[in-house]
Design an enzyme around this catalytic site. Sequence first.
Site, PDB file in Angstrom:
ATOM      1  N   GLU A  40       0.835  -1.202   0.000  1.00  0.00           N
ATOM      2  CA  GLU A  40       0.000   0.000   0.000  1.00  0.00           C
ATOM      3  C   GLU A  40       0.869   1.251   0.000  1.00  0.00           C
ATOM      4  O   GLU A  40       1.777   1.381   0.824  1.00  0.00           O
ATOM      5  CB  GLU A  40      -0.902   0.002   1.242  1.00  0.00           C
ATOM      6  CG  GLU A  40      -1.672   1.298   1.458  1.00  0.00           C
ATOM      7  CD  GLU A  40      -2.282   1.386   2.840  1.00  0.00           C
ATOM      8  OE1 GLU A  40      -2.441   2.513   3.345  1.00  0.00           O
ATOM      9  OE2 GLU A  40      -2.608   0.325   3.424  1.00  0.00           O
ATOM     10  N   THR A  69      -4.956   6.018   2.585  1.00  0.00           N
ATOM     11  CA  THR A  69      -5.339   7.392   2.918  1.00  0.00           C
ATOM     12  C   THR A  69      -6.159   8.010   1.781  1.00  0.00           C
ATOM     13  O   THR A  69      -5.986   9.174   1.420  1.00  0.00           O
ATOM     14  CB  THR A  69      -4.102   8.263   3.256  1.00  0.00           C
ATOM     15  OG1 THR A  69      -3.184   7.478   4.045  1.00  0.00           O
ATOM     16  CG2 THR A  69      -4.486   9.470   4.097  1.00  0.00           C
ATOM     17  N   LYS A 129     -10.695  -2.101   8.112  1.00  0.00           N
ATOM     18  CA  LYS A 129      -9.450  -1.650   8.740  1.00  0.00           C
ATOM     19  C   LYS A 129      -9.780  -1.035  10.099  1.00  0.00           C
ATOM     20  O   LYS A 129     -10.405   0.022  10.167  1.00  0.00           O
ATOM     21  CB  LYS A 129      -8.769  -0.626   7.828  1.00  0.00           C
ATOM     22  CG  LYS A 129      -7.637   0.164   8.460  1.00  0.00           C
ATOM     23  CD  LYS A 129      -7.169   1.236   7.491  1.00  0.00           C
ATOM     24  CE  LYS A 129      -6.224   2.229   8.148  1.00  0.00           C
ATOM     25  NZ  LYS A 129      -5.774   3.266   7.193  1.00  0.00           N
ATOM     26  N   GLY A 179       3.069  -0.379   9.178  1.00  0.00           N
ATOM     27  CA  GLY A 179       3.720   0.781   8.599  1.00  0.00           C
ATOM     28  C   GLY A 179       5.130   0.975   9.094  1.00  0.00           C
ATOM     29  O   GLY A 179       6.075   0.370   8.589  1.00  0.00           O
TER      30      GLY A 179
END
Length: 206
Positions: A40, A69, A129, A179
């Site tokens: 992503e 995002t 999510k 992340g």
Amino acid sequence: MSLAPWLDACPIVAILRGVQPEEVEAIASALIHEGLNIIEVPLNSPRPLESIRRLHSAFAERALVGAGTVTTEDEVAAIVRAGAKLMVTPHCDPDLVRAARARGLIACPGFMTPAEAFALLAAGADALKLFPAEAVSPAVVKALLAVLPRGTAILPVGGMSAETIPAWKAAGAAGFGVGSSLYAPGDSPAAVGAKARALRSALGLG
């Protein structure tokens, strides 16, 4: 197109926030080499659409390339043109889910409450999510799965690492958005590969 086979292969979504287009292919190659095939690029990264285009061109058959995002329908259209196959949002917006599904994208929108979860599933979300996951506990996943439709895939995002993932996995999470503990701007491909191996080990994937 379905998210499930990708999660079955390796339930980690590699979030490359801050990645530069010039490095994205090398970083992605290191991830794919370690079996992390869901990648992503958040849209608040430098020139994200260019990174997505490069990933699609290089790895379309080997990786599920996504955009994170995502907050507007114009962005949904733009990521499709760039080659993304997965849309991830930071928030609950059923209209974005419908826009993504209409364009053939896998939709994984953000949520925090049961009401948001049910609204997103009704709009056609493929997975949910849970964000920001560090604000709650793995017990939340277990409780939600008791009331959501059978087979609902919940992916906690925020605070996921080799140390925290096992508890979320035990609670029933179907995948994990990772992340900063996987990639930070400036990391070399070798460093990212080493972090990927640690994450796989935490999941018992060797």
